[in-house]
Write a protein that holds these residues in place. Structure first.
Motif, PDB file in Angstrom:
ATOM      1  N   UNK A  80       0.831  -1.205   0.000  1.00  0.00           N
ATOM      2  CA  UNK A  80       0.000   0.000   0.000  1.00  0.00           C
ATOM      3  C   UNK A  80       0.868   1.258   0.000  1.00  0.00           C
ATOM      4  N   UNK A  81       0.357   2.321  -0.611  1.00  0.00           N
ATOM      5  CA  UNK A  81       0.908   3.637  -0.381  1.00  0.00           C
ATOM      6  C   UNK A  81       0.451   4.147   0.971  1.00  0.00           C
ATOM      7  N   UNK A  82       1.289   4.969   1.621  1.00  0.00           N
ATOM      8  CA  UNK A  82       0.962   5.434   2.970  1.00  0.00           C
ATOM      9  C   UNK A  82       1.583   6.809   3.199  1.00  0.00           C
ATOM     10  N   UNK A  83       0.936   7.609   4.035  1.00  0.00           N
ATOM     11  CA  UNK A  83       1.484   8.896   4.472  1.00  0.00           C
ATOM     12  C   UNK A  83       1.549   8.907   5.991  1.00  0.00           C
ATOM     13  N   UNK A  84       2.589   9.578   6.529  1.00  0.00           N
ATOM     14  CA  UNK A  84       2.787   9.685   7.973  1.00  0.00           C
ATOM     15  C   UNK A  84       3.076  11.153   8.299  1.00  0.00           C
ATOM     16  N   UNK A  85       2.377  11.688   9.302  1.00  0.00           N
ATOM     17  CA  UNK A  85       2.561  13.093   9.672  1.00  0.00           C
ATOM     18  C   UNK A  85       2.038  13.334  11.079  1.00  0.00           C
ATOM     19  N   UNK A  86       2.298  14.535  11.620  1.00  0.00           N
ATOM     20  CA  UNK A  86       1.652  14.979  12.847  1.00  0.00           C
ATOM     21  C   UNK A  86       1.308  16.457  12.705  1.00  0.00           C
ATOM     22  N   UNK A  87       0.852  17.091  13.780  1.00  0.00           N
ATOM     23  CA  UNK A  87       0.397  18.479  13.669  1.00  0.00           C
ATOM     24  C   UNK A  87       1.539  19.431  13.352  1.00  0.00           C
ATOM     25  N   UNK A  88       2.778  19.059  13.642  1.00  0.00           N
ATOM     26  CA  UNK A  88       3.936  19.880  13.303  1.00  0.00           C
ATOM     27  C   UNK A  88       4.594  19.446  11.999  1.00  0.00           C
ATOM     28  N   UNK A 145      -0.249  14.178  17.974  1.00  0.00           N
ATOM     29  CA  UNK A 145      -1.295  13.506  17.207  1.00  0.00           C
ATOM     30  C   UNK A 145      -0.778  12.902  15.909  1.00  0.00           C
ATOM     31  N   UNK A 146       0.346  12.238  16.003  1.00  0.00           N
ATOM     32  CA  UNK A 146       0.919  11.584  14.827  1.00  0.00           C
ATOM     33  C   UNK A 146      -0.010  10.492  14.325  1.00  0.00           C
ATOM     34  N   UNK A 147      -0.074  10.362  13.016  1.00  0.00           N
ATOM     35  CA  UNK A 147      -0.929   9.341  12.426  1.00  0.00           C
ATOM     36  C   UNK A 147      -0.364   8.860  11.108  1.00  0.00           C
ATOM     37  N   UNK A 148      -0.865   7.723  10.681  1.00  0.00           N
ATOM     38  CA  UNK A 148      -0.555   7.171   9.367  1.00  0.00           C
ATOM     39  C   UNK A 148      -1.873   6.867   8.673  1.00  0.00           C
ATOM     40  N   UNK A 149      -1.870   6.992   7.360  1.00  0.00           N
ATOM     41  CA  UNK A 149      -3.066   6.691   6.567  1.00  0.00           C
ATOM     42  C   UNK A 149      -2.635   6.244   5.187  1.00  0.00           C
ATOM     43  N   UNK A 150      -3.415   5.374   4.598  1.00  0.00           N
ATOM     44  CA  UNK A 150      -3.097   4.885   3.263  1.00  0.00           C
ATOM     45  C   UNK A 150      -3.616   5.877   2.217  1.00  0.00           C
ATOM     46  N   UNK A 151      -3.036   7.079   2.267  1.00  0.00           N
ATOM     47  CA  UNK A 151      -3.328   8.124   1.285  1.00  0.00           C
ATOM     48  C   UNK A 151      -2.035   8.458   0.541  1.00  0.00           C
ATOM     49  N   UNK A 152      -2.179   8.856  -0.716  1.00  0.00           N
ATOM     50  CA  UNK A 152      -1.036   9.053  -1.604  1.00  0.00           C
ATOM     51  C   UNK A 152      -1.550   9.687  -2.887  1.00  0.00           C
ATOM     52  N   UNK A 153      -0.683  10.278  -3.689  1.00  0.00           N
ATOM     53  CA  UNK A 153      -1.136  10.741  -5.004  1.00  0.00           C
ATOM     54  C   UNK A 153      -1.576   9.551  -5.854  1.00  0.00           C
ATOM     55  N   UNK A 154      -2.622   9.717  -6.609  1.00  0.00           N
ATOM     56  CA  UNK A 154      -3.041   8.619  -7.498  1.00  0.00           C
ATOM     57  C   UNK A 154      -2.003   8.424  -8.599  1.00  0.00           C
ATOM     58  N   UNK A 155      -1.469   9.518  -9.130  1.00  0.00           N
ATOM     59  CA  UNK A 155      -0.329   9.463 -10.038  1.00  0.00           C
ATOM     60  C   UNK A 155       0.792  10.279  -9.414  1.00  0.00           C
ATOM     61  N   UNK A 156       1.983   9.708  -9.346  1.00  0.00           N
ATOM     62  CA  UNK A 156       3.087  10.347  -8.633  1.00  0.00           C
ATOM     63  C   UNK A 156       4.359  10.243  -9.460  1.00  0.00           C
TER      64      UNK A 156
END
Length: 446
Positions: free
Chosen positions: A149-157, A191-202
């Protein structure tokens, strides 16, 4: 009785003569290089007439499949041969990861019929801090995260360019490895999180790429927001010379088309609609972009947003309408651009907005010529063109700025507003129909 024998001898003689003639012609064929033949800039051979090509589709194709894996396999095959064309057939393809572009590969669909649909996203808070440079993350809820899967990881900062977009390469319980180091510390306390979000074309670190005739269905109802600095329906990072033509990006939970640090990009004949963020987002030092004959409508923020250091660009014959903030926004070091023959209408706030920047960082020497700017300010009083900051040496020439709504519905009450810190602005041949044609605050007294 002698006639048949004579006929056979003539036939044999003709065959011998024909073969001799062909052999002689072959000996005389010219194989030496033509005077105009040259080797390619980065190869030790001349241009070839026939280049690699492969088809991929739901059926009747060289590669048959219905998701990103089939599409990516086709791209990698063509890339391995030095470039060529991937032709994607009619139908819908489910994207659990980006379609990762490769240099010198053209990706071509069937206009209006080849649809790349973003899969439903899974999201979870991190259970452990993700540390800068670490190539793994641990989530509180692992269900729905899968290898590949594609994934993104980030937090509020850690947002914007500090967001990490990667691919999951392995799993051990609730911990997942990724193919890209984390760009920043992602802290549970923030509030760090990960989600399977990504550009559809990258596309990253590219040259010589073309993307044509694709529909990107972002499926924003089943996805969380991804910042436009790291994602979009179509996203480039250092995608030099990329051409994006006749594509539709809709319903993405973020920007429609975003390209960052990418020089000489062409976006032509594309539609960016109903996306949660910006419609068209050139930024981060992208020089000499050409955005032509595109439509950006009903996006959550600006239709066209020139981010930072967008210079020497051409933006022409575009329609920017019904967007959630400005039709066009210009700001940080966005200088020496030409915006002409655009239609900017029915946007929620000002039609064209120059952001509030100090002199060293303002968008100087931009030209607005022959644009139609009408009926903006849907949610409240607005201007056709608003100049903020210490912006100078602008030219507004032959634009039509007007209201066509009934008097009681008119909100674009000022044609051009030039605020106090601004420098020289040239106004020539503009047709303005507004309650206040030009509001020049530079002449205001304390």
């Amino acid at each position: 009785m002698n006639t048949p024998q004579f006929s056979i001898n003539v036939s044999v003689l003709a065959a011998i003569l024909s073969a001799s003639f062909l052999a002689a012609a072959a000996q005389k064929q010219e194989f030496s290089p033509r005077a105009d033949e040259q080797q390619l800039p980065r190869a030790m051979h001349s241009a070839m007439k026939d280049r690699p090509r492969i088809t991929v589709g739901l059926r009747d194709a060289d590669i048959v499949g219905a998701d990103n894996r089939a599409l990516q396999g086709a791209i990698e095959y063509i890339a391995g041969l030095g470039g060529g064309v991937v032709e994607i057939g009619e139908g819908e393809f489910l994207m659990r990861d980006s379609l990762h572009l490769r240099s010198f590969v053209t990706v071509r669909g069937i206009a209006g019929k080849t649809v790349l649909r973003k899969a439903r996203a899974t999201a979870s808070a991190l259970a452990l801090d993700g540390d800068y440079g670490e190539e793994q993350f641990t989530v509180a809820t692992a269900e729905g995260f899968k290898v590949g899967d594609g994934v993104a990881v980030w937090d509020t900062n850690a947002r914007g360019f500090h967001t990490t977009v990667a691919r999951i390469t392995g799993r051990s319980g609730s911990t997942f490895s990724i193919d890209t180091p984390l760009n920043a510390d992602c802290m549970v306390a923030n509030k760090a999180q990960a989600a399977t979000v990504f550009p559809v074309i990258s596309g990253y670190n590219l040259e010589g790429v073309r993307v044509e005739n694709l529909v990107i269905e972002g499926n924003k109802e089943e996805n969380v927001y991804l910042d436009g600095c790291r994602g979009a329906g179509i996203f480039l990072y250092r995608g030099f010379g990329t051409a994006i033509e006749n594509c539709v990006v809709r319903n993405y939970h973020g920007d429609g088309i975003s390209f960052q640090q990418s020089n000489d990009v062409l976006v032509q004949g594309c539609v960016s609609e109903d996306n949660a963020g910006l419609g068209l987002h050139p930024g981060s030092g992208s020089q000499r972009p050409v955005v032509r004959e595109c439509i950006a409508r009903r996006n959550g923020e600006d239709g066209l947003y020139l981010c930072w250091r967008v210079r020497h660009g051409l933006f022409e014959k575009n329609i920017l309408e019904n967007n959630g903030r400005f039709g066009i926004s210009i700001g940080h070091k966005d200088s020496d651009n030409l915006l002409q023959d655009n239609q900017v209408r029915f946007n929620q706030e000002d039609g064209i907005f120059f952001r509030n920047e100090t002199e060293g960082m303002a968008g100087h020497r931009n030209r607005l010529e022959s644009n139609l700017i009408e009926n903006n300010g849907v949610k409240g009083e607005a201007t056709g063109i608003r100049v903020r900051g210490e912006t100078r040496d602008l030219v507004f020439r032959n634009n039509i700025i007007r209201e066509t709504r009934p008097p009681e519905a008119r909100k674009q009450t000022v044609g051009i507003r030039i605020e106090q810190p601004a420098g020289k602005v040239v106004l020539e041949g503009n047709e303005i129909d507004a309650q206040t044609r030009v509001e020049d605050q530079r002449n205001a007294r304390p």
